[in-house]
Design an enzyme around this catalytic site. Structure first.
Site, short mmCIF file in Angstrom:
data_model
loop_
_atom_site.label_atom_id
_atom_site.label_comp_id
_atom_site.label_asym_id
_atom_site.label_seq_id
_atom_site.Cartn_x
_atom_site.Cartn_y
_atom_site.Cartn_z
N TYR A 294 0.83 -1.20 0.00
CA TYR A 294 0.00 0.00 0.00
C TYR A 294 0.86 1.25 0.00
O TYR A 294 2.08 1.19 0.22
CB TYR A 294 -0.96 -0.01 1.20
CG TYR A 294 -0.31 0.39 2.52
CD1 TYR A 294 0.55 -0.48 3.19
CD2 TYR A 294 -0.53 1.64 3.08
CE1 TYR A 294 1.15 -0.10 4.38
CE2 TYR A 294 0.07 2.03 4.26
CZ TYR A 294 0.91 1.15 4.91
OH TYR A 294 1.52 1.52 6.07
N LYS B 96 6.54 -1.96 2.08
CA LYS B 96 5.36 -1.32 2.66
C LYS B 96 4.17 -2.27 2.52
O LYS B 96 3.25 -2.08 1.71
CB LYS B 96 5.09 0.03 2.00
CG LYS B 96 4.20 0.94 2.83
CD LYS B 96 4.27 2.36 2.34
CE LYS B 96 3.22 3.27 2.97
NZ LYS B 96 3.30 3.45 4.41
N GLU C 73 12.96 2.69 13.53
CA GLU C 73 12.02 3.73 13.12
C GLU C 73 10.92 3.77 14.18
O GLU C 73 11.12 3.30 15.30
CB GLU C 73 11.47 3.45 11.71
CG GLU C 73 10.80 2.11 11.57
CD GLU C 73 10.17 1.89 10.20
OE1 GLU C 73 9.99 2.84 9.43
OE2 GLU C 73 9.81 0.72 9.91
N LEU D 5 11.27 1.45 6.87
CA LEU D 5 10.66 1.84 5.60
C LEU D 5 11.46 3.00 5.01
O LEU D 5 11.81 3.93 5.73
CB LEU D 5 9.21 2.28 5.84
CG LEU D 5 8.40 2.47 4.57
CD1 LEU D 5 8.02 1.12 3.98
CD2 LEU D 5 7.16 3.29 4.84
#
Ligand code: PLP
Length: 285
Positions: A32, A149, A182, A206
């Site tokens: 996505y 993702k 992250e 990511l």
């Protein structure tokens, strides 16, 4: 009423239906994107589409859509949904099978779903108006393919919830070596002695489009040094500033980590300069 797109048709979001045998539903087998759009102008459209294409290739989902096809879809959703402050959600699953079986089925068409949702107005580069964050920290317990993702976000959801239950807006994650990866839905930057530092891209995080734009606008401006290197959690807790970045947040100042103030507990000068550069340059991406 929000207008969505599902497998070739535009329709009210409430009327969109997928098969319960869709592999996106059964396995989180999909990719996505979320592209921000303000008053009809998207930020980072090309890099968002490039990242989705590389994600689809990484998991072997074959979808023959050009950048123009994606642009047409996004622009139609922006128009049909009022062209305000919108997040354009794009989702491609491997498709609906006839049975539940882990192996990739042959000859099924990917499911393409998209809709637009309201997002906050973009941040204004003013300290008094900054939307600040308090965050938790947690050992990163997700999978080793965080550069993809994937729609399989349960690991991220559980980490987000850890912070949320403590009244925090994000959870910053660290690996077995006590190194920053992250956050559950953001990339993370620290500032120390005027230098902006963020972990290098690898399978632990990511490749955020916002992260990339931040690094690029700072490097092009040249007045604030930037480093992509391993960041330890000790550096996070002793940083002068901490930021979380994402398409809908842009650059958000973190004022407390695990309820301990970051620096002097106030929004920092480097955030102010970086957000001003981001605001000025974002529509060039
Ligand atoms: N990291 C994770 C896990 C995310 O889910 C996101 C955004 O959804 C980001 C980082 C930030 O990425 P971007 O700047 O492309 O929105």
């Amino acid at each position: 009423m929000s207008i969505a797109f599902l497998d070739g048709a535009y329709l009210p979001l409430e009327e969109a239906r997928i098969s319960p045998l869709d592999r996106g539903f059964l396995f989180g087998d999909g990719i996505y994107e979320v592209v921000p759009s303000y008053a009809g102008s998207m930020v980072g459209f090309a890099p968002h589409i490039a990242r989705m294409k590389s994600g689809l290739a990484a998991v072997g989902i074959n979808l023959d859509w050009s950048e123009t096809d994606w642009a047409d879809l996004c622009n139609r959703l922006i128009t049909d949904n009022g062209a305000g402050n919108l997040g354009i959600y794009l989702h491609v699953s491997r498709g609906a099978d006839t049975k539940r079986f882990h192996g990739f089925p042959e000859n099924i068409a990917p499911t393409v779903f998209a809709f637009a949702f309201d997002i906050a107005p973009p941040p204004i580069a003013e300290k008094a108006l900054a939307r600040t964050y308090k965050v938790s920290t947690a050992r990163d317990l997700r999978w080793e393919r965080c550069h993809i993702k994937s729609t399989a976000l349960l690991g991220n959801v559980l980490h987000f919830q850890q912070g949320y239950e403590k009244g925090h807006g994000e959870t910053i994650l660290f690996n077995a070596n006590n190194e920053l990866t992250e956050a559950s839905a953001c990339n993370v930057f620290i500032v120390k002695n005027g230098i902006v530092i963020t972990p290098p891209l690898d399978n632990q995080l990511l490749p955020g489009i916002t992260r990339d734009i931040v690094l690029d606008v700072l490097r092009k401006d040249g007045s604030i040094p930037v480093e992509e290197r391993i960041v330890t959690m000790d550096e996070v807790t002793s940083a002068d500033e901490v930021w979380v970045t994402s398409s809908s947040k842009e650059i958000a100042p973190v004022i407390a980590v695990d309820d301990v103030p970051v620096g002097n507990g106030e929004v920092g000068d480097v955030w102010l300069a970086a957000q001003a550069l981001y605001t000025a340059g974002k529509f060039n991406y």
